[in-house]
Design a protein around this motif. Structure first.
Motif, mmCIF file in Angstrom:
data_model
loop_
_atom_site.group_PDB
_atom_site.id
_atom_site.type_symbol
_atom_site.label_atom_id
_atom_site.label_comp_id
_atom_site.label_asym_id
_atom_site.label_seq_id
_atom_site.Cartn_x
_atom_site.Cartn_y
_atom_site.Cartn_z
ATOM 1 N N PHE A 79 0.851 -1.187 0.000
ATOM 2 C CA PHE A 79 0.000 0.000 0.000
ATOM 3 C C PHE A 79 0.886 1.237 0.000
ATOM 4 O O PHE A 79 2.045 1.186 0.422
ATOM 5 N N GLN A 80 0.322 2.344 -0.446
ATOM 6 C CA GLN A 80 0.973 3.646 -0.325
ATOM 7 C C GLN A 80 -0.108 4.672 -0.010
ATOM 8 O O GLN A 80 -1.287 4.422 -0.226
ATOM 9 N N CYS A 81 0.301 5.829 0.455
ATOM 10 C CA CYS A 81 -0.631 6.932 0.685
ATOM 11 C C CYS A 81 -1.186 7.394 -0.659
ATOM 12 O O CYS A 81 -0.449 7.509 -1.638
ATOM 13 N N SER A 82 -2.498 7.678 -0.742
ATOM 14 C CA SER A 82 -3.095 8.068 -2.029
ATOM 15 C C SER A 82 -2.670 9.472 -2.444
ATOM 16 O O SER A 82 -2.752 9.823 -3.617
ATOM 17 N N GLU A 83 -2.218 10.281 -1.484
ATOM 18 C CA GLU A 83 -1.845 11.670 -1.821
ATOM 19 C C GLU A 83 -0.698 11.748 -2.833
ATOM 20 O O GLU A 83 -0.907 12.414 -3.845
ATOM 21 N N PRO A 84 0.497 11.199 -2.721
ATOM 22 C CA PRO A 84 1.063 10.574 -1.519
ATOM 23 C C PRO A 84 1.836 11.624 -0.718
ATOM 24 O O PRO A 84 2.477 12.501 -1.274
ATOM 25 N N CYS A 85 1.750 11.504 0.632
ATOM 26 C CA CYS A 85 2.411 12.503 1.481
ATOM 27 C C CYS A 85 3.891 12.185 1.665
ATOM 28 O O CYS A 85 4.677 13.045 2.039
ATOM 29 N N CYS A 86 4.282 10.917 1.427
ATOM 30 C CA CYS A 86 5.709 10.563 1.509
ATOM 31 C C CYS A 86 5.993 9.337 0.644
ATOM 32 O O CYS A 86 5.068 8.637 0.231
#
Ligand SMILES: [Zn+2]
Length: 223
Positions: A79-86
């Motif tokens: 998984f990863q952040c959808s934004e991604p913030c980092c």
């Protein structure tokens, strides 16, 4: 399954009911045929490197050396952040299994909807579909290993073995393989693809195109 992945679900609960099953089947269950195992047997002991656009982890599951593998387009298991913030990725096996077990009526319980531990935004799969794709440390290390492998082999006898690469993302495997076959003095291009085995005229004399099932061809090679 692939087409269904593009459906714009109304809620995160429905989205994850679909995607948890998708990930579970394609990433955490075994491949239906031993094609990857056969391929590993054929390359074992050779100085090989695998470049793949597959995201199902089948090369790792079959026992390919992780240091000889570059999965360019991501991994269903991350998984990863959808934004991604980092630029971070997260193993998803435990949460995916829970979403599969606990879903009812094509919905997962709201408390299982995965959220970024850093910013709280929804998580998404670590798959390249647009410019939000996170290239984590593992991705960069693999990219560097692949470049180093190519530099090391430029003037040696090399086989570019292309298996089932279509025209979805030809710029990653197919076109570079063609280009290097032209440029490298001792390179051969081999393409095994049921229905789409071809090579450009410029590398005709350095190419082997086999229009057949990959598993059947690897069987024949083994024998
Ligand atoms: Zn985040």
């Amino acid at each position: 399954m692939y087409s269904g992945g593009f459906y714009p679900y109304d809620t995160q609960e429905e989205h994850w009911a679909y995607w948890s099953r998708y990930i579970f089947i394609n990433r955490y269950q075994d491949a239906p045929k031993p094609v990857y195992n056969k391929l590993l047997k054929l390359v074992k002991g050779k100085d090989y490197f695998v470049l793949t656009t597959n995201v199902d982890h089948c090369f790792q599951k079959a026992g390919f050396d992780k240091r000889r593998l570059f999965y360019t387009q991501g991994d269903y298991g991350l998984f990863q952040c959808s934004e991604p913030c980092c630029q971070k990725t997260y193993d998803n096996e435990e949460i995916v299994r829970r979403m599969v077990e606990q879903q009812h009526d094509m919905r997962v319980p709201s408390e299982l909807v995965p959220r970024c531990p850093v910013c709280g935004k929804p998580m998404t799969m670590n798959l390249r579909c647009d410019d939000t794709f996170v290239e984590d440390e593992g991705w960069h290390t693999a990219a560097e290993r692949y470049s180093a492998f190519l530099r090391r082999h430029e003037s040696s006898k090399t086989l570019f073995l292309e298996l089932g690469t279509g025209y979805n993302t030809p710029a990653i495997i197919k076109y570079p393989f063609w280009r290097m076959t032209v440029q490298w003095p001792d390179a051969t291009y081999a393409c095994i693809n049921l229905g789409e085995a071809s090579a450009p005229r410029e590398i005709e004399k350095k190419s082997i195109c086999i229009n057949a099932d990959i598993g059947a061809v690897l069987d024949a090679l083994e024998k």
